[in-house]
Scaffold this active site. Structure first.
Site, PDB file in Angstrom:
ATOM      1  N   GLU A  36       2.080  53.591  69.134  1.00 42.99           N
ATOM      2  CA  GLU A  36       2.846  53.735  67.899  1.00 42.99           C
ATOM      3  C   GLU A  36       2.346  52.742  66.856  1.00 42.99           C
ATOM      4  OE1 GLU A  36       6.772  53.188  69.499  1.00 42.99           O
ATOM      5  OE2 GLU A  36       6.483  54.923  70.798  1.00 42.99           O
ATOM      6  N   GLU A  67       7.291  57.442  73.909  1.00 45.57           N
ATOM      7  CA  GLU A  67       6.594  56.659  74.939  1.00 45.57           C
ATOM      8  C   GLU A  67       6.203  57.503  76.141  1.00 45.57           C
ATOM      9  OE1 GLU A  67       9.245  55.589  73.318  1.00 45.57           O
ATOM     10  OE2 GLU A  67       8.476  53.850  72.233  1.00 45.57           O
ATOM     11  N   GLN A  89       4.668  49.091  71.830  1.00 40.27           N
ATOM     12  CA  GLN A  89       4.902  48.206  70.679  1.00 40.27           C
ATOM     13  C   GLN A  89       5.597  46.915  71.127  1.00 40.27           C
ATOM     14  OE1 GLN A  89       7.274  49.389  66.922  1.00 40.27           O
ATOM     15  NE2 GLN A  89       5.135  49.901  66.560  1.00 40.27           N
ATOM     16  N   ASP A  92       9.350  46.045  76.241  1.00 40.39           N
ATOM     17  CA  ASP A  92      10.714  46.493  76.536  1.00 40.39           C
ATOM     18  C   ASP A  92      10.844  48.020  76.454  1.00 40.39           C
ATOM     19  OD1 ASP A  92      12.406  43.626  75.621  1.00 40.39           O
ATOM     20  OD2 ASP A  92      10.334  43.936  75.050  1.00 40.39           O
ATOM     21  N   ILE A  94       8.912  50.229  77.337  1.00 36.65           N
ATOM     22  CA  ILE A  94       8.208  50.920  78.400  1.00 36.65           C
ATOM     23  C   ILE A  94       9.177  51.728  79.257  1.00 36.65           C
ATOM     24  CG2 ILE A  94       8.315  49.205  80.261  1.00 36.65           C
ATOM     25  CD1 ILE A  94       5.229  49.576  80.464  1.00 36.65           C
ATOM     26  N   HIS A 136      13.767  42.765  72.963  1.00 39.59           N
ATOM     27  CA  HIS A 136      12.454  42.299  72.500  1.00 39.59           C
ATOM     28  C   HIS A 136      12.102  40.993  73.194  1.00 39.59           C
ATOM     29  CE1 HIS A 136      13.543  45.124  69.281  1.00 39.59           C
ATOM     30  NE2 HIS A 136      12.274  45.168  68.935  1.00 39.59           N
TER      31      HIS A 136
END
Ligand SMILES: Cc1ncc(C[n+]2csc(CCOP(=O)(O)OP(=O)(O)O)c2C)c(N)n1
Ligand SMILES: [Mg+2]
Lengths: 336, 374
Positions: A36, A67, A89, A92, A94, A136
Site C-alpha cells: 500500500e 492485505e 504499512q 500490525d 498483517i 501501531h
C-alpha cells in the site's frame, strides 16, 4: 541513485533497508514489490522512495488496501516464478492478511512435497516505544513462529537490516522481516554498510553484541539496546553480561546461545511481545532441554505484560520491557 | 482546465434542488447546519494550531473540506441511532445528537471535553487514553469504538443492528469509511451479511479521491464507489459531499429505507482531502498530488456552498454571509475572527478541560485485560 542521501558514509537503518531493496531489484529482474502506498508515496516511511520511478509500475505495485489480496497475489507470483517483496504499512495490519500467509504461503512447499518454492519476503515496521498505541506498536512474530514454513528475522542494526533483507530476498522460502521503526532514523546507531554481496548477513546466525562472563542476555530488535544499557548497569554492580542478539528467530541459532551459556551459566531472555507463548518462552524451553547442565541459576524472562500496548507514555513503559526491568531480572539471576 | 472544472462544479451547486428531506428543513435548521460546519472546521484548524504551538502530540487526520459529509449525515439521525466514525471523522464524536444541545451532557453524543481529553491523551478521555485519536467510542452513547483496522467496524455495525432488531428496536447504524477502505475483504463480508439479513446498516463512503498516497483509479475500477452496492443488490447512492443538504437528503433516504426494514445501503459522498493524509504527510502530499488537482478539489468549500444556497433562498444576507469568512482559508490563514464566537468558545472549553485533565496512572496499562469480577 536515490538512496545516497546521507552526506557521511554512515547509514541509518532506513537507508540501509532502502539500499537492500534497490540493490536486489537491480540484481533480480524477476523481483516484484507490492504494498500500500509504496509507489507514488514511496511507502509510509520512505523505504521504497524513488523505486517506482526507477523500475516502473509493473514491478512496483501500489495495491488497494487489501492485505489478504496483497499477500495472496504475491503468493501467485511466486508460484509462477517471481520473487516478491511485500510491504505491510505497519506490521500490525498483517492480521488482515493472516490466512494467506499461514495457510496459503507458509505451507506451499510442504504440501507440494517440495515442488513449489515461495521466495516471498514480508517486511514491515514493527515494535513499540514510540507511542504508536494498540495498532501501531505490535510485535506479533510469535503468531508466525507458530506457523511452520516461515522464516523470521528481526534486525537491530543498519548492517543487519540491509544484510538480512538481502538474504531474505535470495531465500527460496517465505521470510518475515520485523523492522524496528523506532530505529529507522536513529543516528546513534548509524554505521558503515557494505554494498552488494559483501552486505549479505546469513539468516540463522546470532550475533554477540557484547562479551561477558557472568550472565547471557538473549534478545532481538529494540531490546538489544536496552540489554546493552542493562549490561552497563550490571557492570557497575560487578557483573559482566554477555548480550546476544539472535537476529533470526526461525531458524534459531541454538549453538551460539549454548556456547555462551557454557561460559556464563546464567540466562535472561528479553522480548517485546507479551509473555504467554512469546518467543522468549521458546528460547527458555529449548535451553532447558539443551543446556540444562550448564545453568547455575533458574533462567528469567523479561517481556511485555500480557496486555496490548497502550498509548500514553507512562502506560506504554509500564507494560514494555525496560533497562530497569532487565537489570533487575539479571541481578536476581546473578545473585541466585 | 482546472478552472473550468471548478466552474462546472460551481454551476452544479447553484442548480441545487431541494430533495424530499431537505425541502422540509426550516430556516433555523439551515443556520444550525452552517454553524455545525463552522464547528467541524474550527476543530480542525484549532488542533493544527495547538500542535504547531507544541501543546499537542499525536497525528491529526484532517477533515477540512469534508465537513459537509459529517454534518449532513449526522443531522437526520435519531438519538438512538448508532454511528461508527473513523480517523477522519473526529468531530462526529461530539456532533452526534448535538441538536439536543451543544452543552447538554445527557445527549447521545460525547461532550467536546471528552473528545479533547482524548486528543490530548488524558485520563478523562472516554477510553482513558489507552488508544489514540479516533479509537474511542461509547456503548451508552451508541458510538462504536474504532480500531486502526480499516473497515474493521462494519461487521460490528451489522452485529449491533442485528441485536437491536432482535430486541425489538428500530435503530439504524451508520458507518463511515474512506473510499480506499472499501477494498478491505471485511467490507465485502460485512455488507454482504447485512444485505442477506436486511440489516439497518448505512455505509457512508467518504470519497476524498485519495487513500494516503494512492489515487482512486488504483483502488477501484469504476468511477462511483457507490456501484459496490450493485453486487449485493442494495441501493448505492451518490451525494455531493460539498453540499451538506445533498448529503442530508441521500443519507436520510438510506436511513429511512433501513429503518423501514428494507436493509442496508451505501451512500458515496464525493469530496476532496484538503491536506496530507495526516499532518505528518503534508509535505509529501504536496509532491504526490498535482497542485491543480488540489486547487480544483478545494474550490467548493462546504461552508461557501451552504452560504450561497442560504443567500439564494433569502435565509441570509450577503453581508451576513461575509461576516465569518472561514471558507477557502487554510489553517495558517484563518483566525478566530473568521468563526462565530459560539464555536470558538465551545471548543476552547473542551481544550481547557483537556489541558487540565491529568495523565492516567501508569498501572492502568496493566488493567482491564479481563473483567475480574462477575
Ligand atoms: C487494514 C489496514 N491497512 C492499512 C492501514 C493504513 N492506512 C491507514 S489510513 C489509510 C488510507 C485510508 O484511505 P481511505 O480509506 O480512502 O480514507 P481517508 O484516509 O482518505 O479518509 C491506510 C492505508 C490501516 N489503518 N488498516
Ligand atoms: Mg480516501
Amino acid at each position: 541513485m536515490a538512496v545516497a542521501e546521507q552526506v557521511s558514509s554512515k547509514k541509518n537503518y532506513l537507508t540501509a533497508l532502502k539500499e537492500a531493496v534497490f540493490e536486489e531489484m537491480q540484481r533480480n529482474p524477476d523481483m516484484v514489490c507490492i504494498g500500500e502506498d509504496i509507489g507514488f508515496l514511496g511507502g509510509a516511511f520512505g523505504v521504497t522512495e524513488g523505486l517506482k520511478a526507477m523500475y516502473g509500475p509493473e514491478r512496483v505495485i501500489d495495491a488497494p488496501i487489501s492485505e489478504a489480496a496483497i499477500v495472496g497475489v504475491a503468493c501467485g507470483m511466486c508460484l509462477n516464478g517471481k520473487t516478491t517483496l511485500v510491504e505491510m504499512q505497519f506490521i500490525d495490519f498483517i492480521s488482515c492478511g493472516f490466512d494467506q500467509i499461514v495457510n496459503m504461503t507458509a505451507t506451499y512447499h510442504y504440501r507440494t512435497a517440495g515442488e513449489v518454492n515461495m521466495p516471498m519476503v514480508i517486511r514491515g515496521p514493527a515494535g513499540g516505544y514510540g507511542g504508536g498505541a494498540l495498532y501501531h506498536s505490535q510485535m506479533n512474530e510469535a503468531w508466525f513462529a507458530n506457523s511452520p514454513g516461515l522464516k523470521i528475522v528481526c534486525p537491530s542494526t543498519p548492517r543487519d537490516a540491509k544484510g538480512l533483507l538481502k538474504s531474505a530476498l535470495r531465500d527460496p522460502n517465505p521470510v518475515m522481516v520485523y523492522e524496528m521503526k523506532e530505529l529507522y532514523r536513529q543516528n546513534k546507531i548509524a554505521e558503515e554498510v557494505p554494498e552488494g554481496d559483501a552486505a549479505l548477513v546469513p539468516i540463522g546466525q546470532a550475533s554477540i553484541r557484547r562479551e561477558g562472563d557472568d550472565v547471557t542476555l538473549v534478545t532481538y530488535g529494540n531490546n538489544v539496546y536496552h540489554c546493552l544499557a542493562a549490561a552497563d548497569n550490571l557492570a557497575e554492580e560487578g557483573f559482566s553480561a554477555e548480550v546476544l542478539d539472535i537476529r533470526t528467530l526461525v531458524p534459531l541459532d541454538e549453538a551460539t546461545i549454548i556456547e555462551s551459556l557454557k561460559k556464563t551459566n546464567r540466562l535472561v531472555v528479553v522480548n517485546e511481545a507479551p509473555r504467554t507463548c512469546g518467543f522468549a518462552g521458546e528460547v527458555l524451553a529449548r535451553m532447558s532441554e539443551e543446556a540444562f547442565e550448564y545453568l547455575d541459576a533458574p533462567p528469567a524472562r523479561v517481556t511485555r505484560l500480557d496486555t496490548p500496548v497502550p498509548w500514553v507514555k507512562p502506560l506504554e513503559l509500564y507494560v514494555l520491557p525496560s533497562v530497569e526491568k532487565i537489570t533487575d531480572a539479571a541481578l536476581r539471576v546473578c545473585k541466585f | 482546465m482546472a478552472t473550468t472544472e471548478a466552474d462546472q462544479r460551481k454551476k452544479k451547486s447553484d442548480a441545487f434542488q431541494y430533495g424530499t428531506y431537505s425541502a422540509k428543513l426550516t430556516a433555523d435548521d439551515h443556520k444550525e447546519m452552517l454553524l455545525q460546519l463552522y464547528l467541524a472546521r474550527y476543530f480542525d484548524v484549532r488542533l493544527i494550531k495547538e500542535k504547531k504551538r507544541g501543546r499537542l502530540t499525536g497525528t491529526l487526520y484532517s477533515s477540512h473540506n469534508q465537513e459537509a459529509v459529517l454534518v449532513g449525515s449526522l443531522y437526520g439521525l435519531k438519538p438512538k441511532d448508532w454511528i461508527s466514525p473513523i480517523h477522519r471523522d473526529m468531530p462526529a464524536f461530539f456532533m452526534k445528537d448535538i441538536k439536543a444541545g451543544w452543552r447538554n451532557l445527557d445527549r447521545m453524543g460525547m461532550s467536546v471535553q471528552q473528545v479533547c481529553a482524548q486528543v490530548w491523551g488524558r485520563v478523562d478521555s472516554p477510553g482513558r487514553a489507552r488508544d489514540n485519536w479516533s479509537h474511542i467510542g461509547s456503548r451508552s452513547k451508541h458510538i462504536i469504538h474504532s480500531t486502526s483496522m480499516l473497515a474493521g467496524t462494519i461487521p460490528a455495525a451489522a452485529g449491533v443492528a442485528y441485536a437491536d432488531r432482535l430486541s425489538g428496536g428500530d435503530a439504524v447504524v451508520l458507518t463511515y469509511n474512506g473510499e480506499g477502505s472499501t477494498a478491505q475483504g471485511v467490507f465485502h463480508e460485512a455488507i454482504n451479511f447485512a444485505a442477506v439479513h436486511s440489516l439497518p446498516v448505512v455505509t457512508v463512503i467518504e470519497n476524498n479521491q485519495w487513500a494516503y498516497g494512492t489515487p482512486t483509479y488504483l483502488e477501484y475500477s469504476q468511477e462511483d464507489f457507490a456501484r459496490r452496492a450493485d453486487g449485493y443488490g442494495i441501493p448505492g447512492l451518490v451525494a455531493d459531499g460539498q453540499n451538506v443538504l445533498d448529503v442530508y437528503d441521500k443519507v436520510l433516504e438510506a436511513v429511512d429505507y433501513a429503518r423501514s426494514g428494507k436493509g442496508p445501503s451505501i451512500v458515496e459522498c464525493k469530496t476532496f482531502r484538503a491536506y496530507g493524509h495526516g499532518d505528518h504527510d503534508d509535505d509529501r502530499a504536496a509532491r504526490y498530488r498535482p497542485k491543480e488537482e488540489v486547487e480544483a478539489g478545494r474550490a467548493r468549500d462546504p461552508i461557501a456552498v451552504m452560504k450561497r444556497i442560504m443567500v439564494e433562498r433569502g435565509l441570509m444576507t450577503q453581508k451576513e454571509a461575509a461576516t465569518y469568512a472561514a471558507e477557502g482559508k487554510s489553517a495558517s490563514e484563518v483566525s478566530n475572527e473568521d468563526f462565530p464566537p459560539d464555536v470558538v468558545a465551545y471548543l476552547s472549553e473542551g481544550i481547557e478541560f483537556a489541558i487540565n485533565s491529568p495523565l492516567p496512572p501508569a498501572e492502568e496499562g496493566g488493567m482491564w485485560v479481563f473483567r475480574e469480577e462477575n
